[in-house]
Design a protein around this motif. Structure first.
Motif, short mmCIF file in Angstrom:
data_model
loop_
_atom_site.label_atom_id
_atom_site.label_comp_id
_atom_site.label_asym_id
_atom_site.label_seq_id
_atom_site.Cartn_x
_atom_site.Cartn_y
_atom_site.Cartn_z
N TYR A 69 0.84 -1.20 0.00
CA TYR A 69 0.00 0.00 0.00
C TYR A 69 0.88 1.26 0.00
N ASN A 70 1.93 1.24 0.83
CA ASN A 70 2.79 2.42 0.92
C ASN A 70 3.45 2.76 -0.42
N LYS A 71 3.74 1.73 -1.18
CA LYS A 71 4.32 1.96 -2.51
C LYS A 71 3.29 2.69 -3.38
N PHE A 72 2.09 2.20 -3.33
CA PHE A 72 0.99 2.83 -4.08
C PHE A 72 0.78 4.27 -3.61
N TYR A 73 0.84 4.48 -2.30
CA TYR A 73 0.64 5.81 -1.71
C TYR A 73 1.73 6.77 -2.20
N ALA A 74 2.97 6.25 -2.26
CA ALA A 74 4.08 7.11 -2.68
C ALA A 74 3.99 7.45 -4.17
N GLU A 75 3.41 6.57 -4.95
CA GLU A 75 3.37 6.78 -6.40
C GLU A 75 2.27 7.74 -6.84
N ASN A 76 1.29 7.96 -5.97
CA ASN A 76 0.13 8.74 -6.40
C ASN A 76 -0.20 9.89 -5.46
N LYS A 77 -0.71 10.97 -6.05
CA LYS A 77 -1.22 12.05 -5.22
C LYS A 77 -2.73 11.86 -5.17
N ILE A 78 -3.16 11.12 -4.21
CA ILE A 78 -4.54 10.62 -4.24
C ILE A 78 -5.57 11.76 -4.26
N LEU A 79 -5.42 12.69 -3.31
CA LEU A 79 -6.46 13.73 -3.21
C LEU A 79 -6.39 14.74 -4.35
N LYS A 80 -5.23 14.81 -4.99
CA LYS A 80 -5.10 15.78 -6.09
C LYS A 80 -5.49 15.19 -7.45
N GLU A 81 -5.79 13.92 -7.48
CA GLU A 81 -6.10 13.25 -8.75
C GLU A 81 -7.33 13.88 -9.42
N GLU A 82 -7.18 14.15 -10.71
CA GLU A 82 -8.28 14.84 -11.40
C GLU A 82 -9.35 13.89 -11.92
N ASP A 83 -8.94 12.68 -12.26
CA ASP A 83 -9.92 11.68 -12.71
C ASP A 83 -10.73 11.25 -11.47
N GLU A 84 -11.96 11.72 -11.41
CA GLU A 84 -12.77 11.53 -10.20
C GLU A 84 -12.99 10.05 -9.88
N GLU A 85 -13.20 9.29 -10.96
CA GLU A 85 -13.43 7.86 -10.73
C GLU A 85 -12.23 7.18 -10.12
N LEU A 86 -11.09 7.59 -10.60
CA LEU A 86 -9.85 7.00 -10.10
C LEU A 86 -9.64 7.41 -8.64
N LYS A 87 -9.88 8.68 -8.37
CA LYS A 87 -9.70 9.18 -7.00
C LYS A 87 -10.62 8.40 -6.05
N GLU A 88 -11.83 8.21 -6.48
CA GLU A 88 -12.80 7.49 -5.65
C GLU A 88 -12.31 6.04 -5.41
N SER A 89 -11.84 5.41 -6.47
CA SER A 89 -11.35 4.04 -6.36
C SER A 89 -10.17 3.96 -5.40
N TRP A 90 -9.26 4.93 -5.53
CA TRP A 90 -8.07 4.93 -4.68
C TRP A 90 -8.45 5.11 -3.20
N LEU A 91 -9.40 5.99 -2.97
CA LEU A 91 -9.80 6.21 -1.57
C LEU A 91 -10.47 4.96 -1.01
N LEU A 92 -11.26 4.35 -1.86
CA LEU A 92 -11.94 3.15 -1.38
C LEU A 92 -10.94 2.03 -1.07
N LEU A 93 -9.96 1.90 -1.93
CA LEU A 93 -8.93 0.89 -1.69
C LEU A 93 -8.19 1.22 -0.38
N SER A 94 -7.93 2.50 -0.17
CA SER A 94 -7.27 2.93 1.06
C SER A 94 -8.11 2.55 2.27
N GLN A 95 -9.39 2.77 2.16
CA GLN A 95 -10.30 2.43 3.26
C GLN A 95 -10.24 0.93 3.58
N VAL A 96 -10.23 0.13 2.53
CA VAL A 96 -10.21 -1.32 2.74
C VAL A 96 -8.90 -1.76 3.40
#
Ligand code: ARG
Length: 580
Positions: free
Chosen positions: A533-560
């Motif tokens: 997860y930390n690798k994924f976190y480092a690779e992406n700026k989750i809250l700044k992501e412009e693709d809303e669907e992707l941002k939503e998916s990333w947050l959901l994955l983070s929640q899980v």
């Protein structure tokens, strides 16, 4: 049922419909370049069906390919089937997890299990062995509940051994005028003239004296025996000391998050001893040897030494084996469990072997599984059991404080307020200690290494807490920004896919931990999941992501991942602070 198991069932059905009859195992591939999982059954079928394994693999693959849960199905070598999971399957899986992770755990057929761990000794300090028993036992208790069992946890205090005589003797020495020592004492209540701090010194003082003086040792033995037989003054005093000591012990158990349903001890079994001995007598299992009542527990197949179990000494005193056998007798009578588990230092293995054999041979535990799950020692750098600087045995309190001081120093003052520093450093220290203790396989000895245990960047409790808190704060920020995340719709990269595959593998890890009664694989697993997860976190700026669907998916994955980490930390008895 877990999604992983469902996948295996589905594959088994596919294999059956392709003409081969057996359940298949989905193994995590050791050649991830070829596929995420492997099916190795074609080799086995080759013998059974007298067919070339490659032909069989081809048959099976043609069926698997039709199912859209799988992709990239290929054959390697003589007939190994490599298989990967489709995005469609994985996306659906994450959406299932978001509502309930526990649903994704394979439940066992429900059993009632009494779990005996902790085992602190009244009026004596807890030491590292008691820590291990509490950590491992508590985690096994939580694991048993997680997979669907009913458990009853019992601390089983050591409260009938020689320390009773030593402490009462020392008390008489210090307070000869205490009511309980008077000839005409009638059992009336009285005030104990010592604090729990005083008590801590009494046993070591008395114990040193008995080591130097044979007569005093004999006297302490006699008093211990008198307490066992219910001497009114000595018993009352020992009861009161027990009460004081238990208060203290409970505080230590609270510090390390060990909870017990029963706070019973060896003495609670005393009421069953006459009945037990009578029963064994009637079954003609007891005989007298040098004045003591003993029972043979040797079996024909034994290659090791198996001495008889001594249940009553020549002077009528009871021993560790007596109270343990009587405790089994009482537990079965009172709770009718399917299993009873014990977690102590491996050095007690012979004792439990003898006691279990006596319980089986006599028919007391006819239909009850008795399990001994021993552990290795925590050693110092010299490879010997861990000691203090001046060579004494380190108490558990001292050990926790040592780690806590180190954690306190490392706290970031910009993040944790002064008033919270003590509590937070305590939580981090407990996490450091517990995680380090659960990480090696249960029976393996390991080395106490303070700087390694508290390292924020290593395979440690603090690393896991830090990472988990960071996910929580990401989710909190999303909440503050009113970002809703309800659906997982997209897998964007290999890194995310790795996180999801790790999530998928969790139920098998839980199963294996349950089978081996060891938390090591779970400890390794949570580190692996968190690192992916930390690798994924480092690779992406989750809250700044412009693709809303992707941002939503990333947050959901983070929640899980957050929920999974919290579940597994809790399983290990580790609490997570809000900040660190
Ligand atoms: N009090 C014992 C000790 O300190 C451990 C008790 C383990 N449980 C049992 N049923 N014997 O070594």
């Amino acid at each position: 049922m877990s999604e992983f198991k469902r996948l295996e069932e589905k594959l088994s059905n596919i294999v059956k419909s392709s003409g081969y009859d057996a359940d298949v195992c989905l193994c995590v591939s050791n050649r991830p370049d070829l596929g995420e999982y492997q099916i190795n059954e074609a080799m086995k079928f080759a013998k059974e069906y007298h067919k070339n394994p490659n032909e069989i693999a081809k048959d099976i693959v043609s069926y698997i390919e039709k199912d859209d849960s799988f992709c990239n199905v290929n054959i390697a070598g003589a007939g190994f089937i490599n298989i990967s999971l489709s995005d469609k399957f994985l996306i659906n899986f994450v959406n299932l997890l978001k509502d309930d992770i526990e649903n994704n755990i394979d439940k066992k057929e429900k059993k009632k299990i009494v779990i005996d761990y902790g085992g602190a000794n009244v009026a004596k300090a807890l030491h590292v062995g008691h820590l291990r028993s509490a950590n491992i036992g508590e985690a096994l208790n939580r694991l048993a509940k997680l997979v669907g069992h009913d458990t009853i946890s019992d601390v089983h205090f050591g409260d009938s051994g020689l320390q009773a005589g030593i402490v009462v003797m020392e008390m008489e020495n210090m307070f000869p005028d205490l009511e309980c020592f008077k000839k005409d004492y009638d059992g009336k209540d009285f005030l104990l003239p010592i604090t729990k701090e005083d008590l801590k010194k009494i046993y070591p003082n008395g114990s040193n004296k008995t080591k130097e003086n044979e007569e005093l040792l004999e006297k302490a033995r006699e008093i211990t025996y008198q307490i066992q037989k219910g001497h009114i003054g000595y018993s009352k005093l020992w009861d009161k000391i027990t009460e004081l000591s238990i208060k203290d012990i409970k505080e230590t158990y609270e510090r390390i998050n060990a909870n017990f349903d029963l706070w019973e001890g060896e003495r609670d079994s005393f009421q069953y001893i006459p009945e037990l001995l009578d029963y064994l007598e009637k079954k003609k299992l007891l005989y007298v040897s040098e004045g003591a009542k003993v029972m043979d527990v040797k079996e024909d197949a034994d290659e090791k030494e198996m001495p008889p179990i001594i249940l009553e000494k020549s002077n009528g005193a009871y021993l560790y084996a007596t109270t343990d056998l009587a405790t089994i007798y009482s537990r079965i009578k009172r709770f009718n469990p399917d299993e009873i588990w014990y977690t102590t230092d491996l050095r007690q293995e012979l004792h439990f072997d003898q006691v279990f054999r006596a319980a089986k041979k006599s028919g007391i535990a006819k239909n009850v599984n008795l399990g001994f799950f021993g552990f290795g020692t925590m050693n110092g750098n010299d490879g010997k059991p861990f000691k203090t600087r001046n060579g004494g045995l380190m108490t558990l309190e001292e050990l926790i404080d040592l780690i806590k001081d180190e954690c306190y120093k490392r706290i970031n003052d910009n993040i944790v307020e002064e008033k919270d520093k003590d509590k937070v450093s305590e939580q981090i220290a407990i996490a450091a200690l517990k995680y380090a203790d659960l990480l090696p396989y249960r029976e393996t000895d390991y080395i106490f290494d303070l700087s390694k245990f508290v390292d924020l960047d290593g395979k440690t409790g603090p690393y896991l807490l830090y990472s988990t808190i960071r996910i929580k704060s990401l989710l909190n920020k999303a909440k503050e920004e009113n970002i809703e995340y309800k659906k997982f719709t997209k897998i964007n990269s290999k890194t995310e896919k790795d996180v999801i595959l790790n999530l998928l593998n969790m139920p098998s890890v839980i199963n294996r931990a349950y089978e081996s009664k060891s938390l090591n694989e779970i400890a390794e697993y949570i580190y692996k999941l968190t690192s992916s997860y930390n690798k994924f976190y480092a690779e992406n700026k989750i809250l700044k992501e412009e693709d809303e669907e992707l941002k939503e998916s990333w947050l959901l994955l983070s929640q899980v991942v957050y929920n999974t980490n919290m579940l597994l930390l809790d399983l290990m008895g580790i609490k997570c602070p809000e900040k660190m």
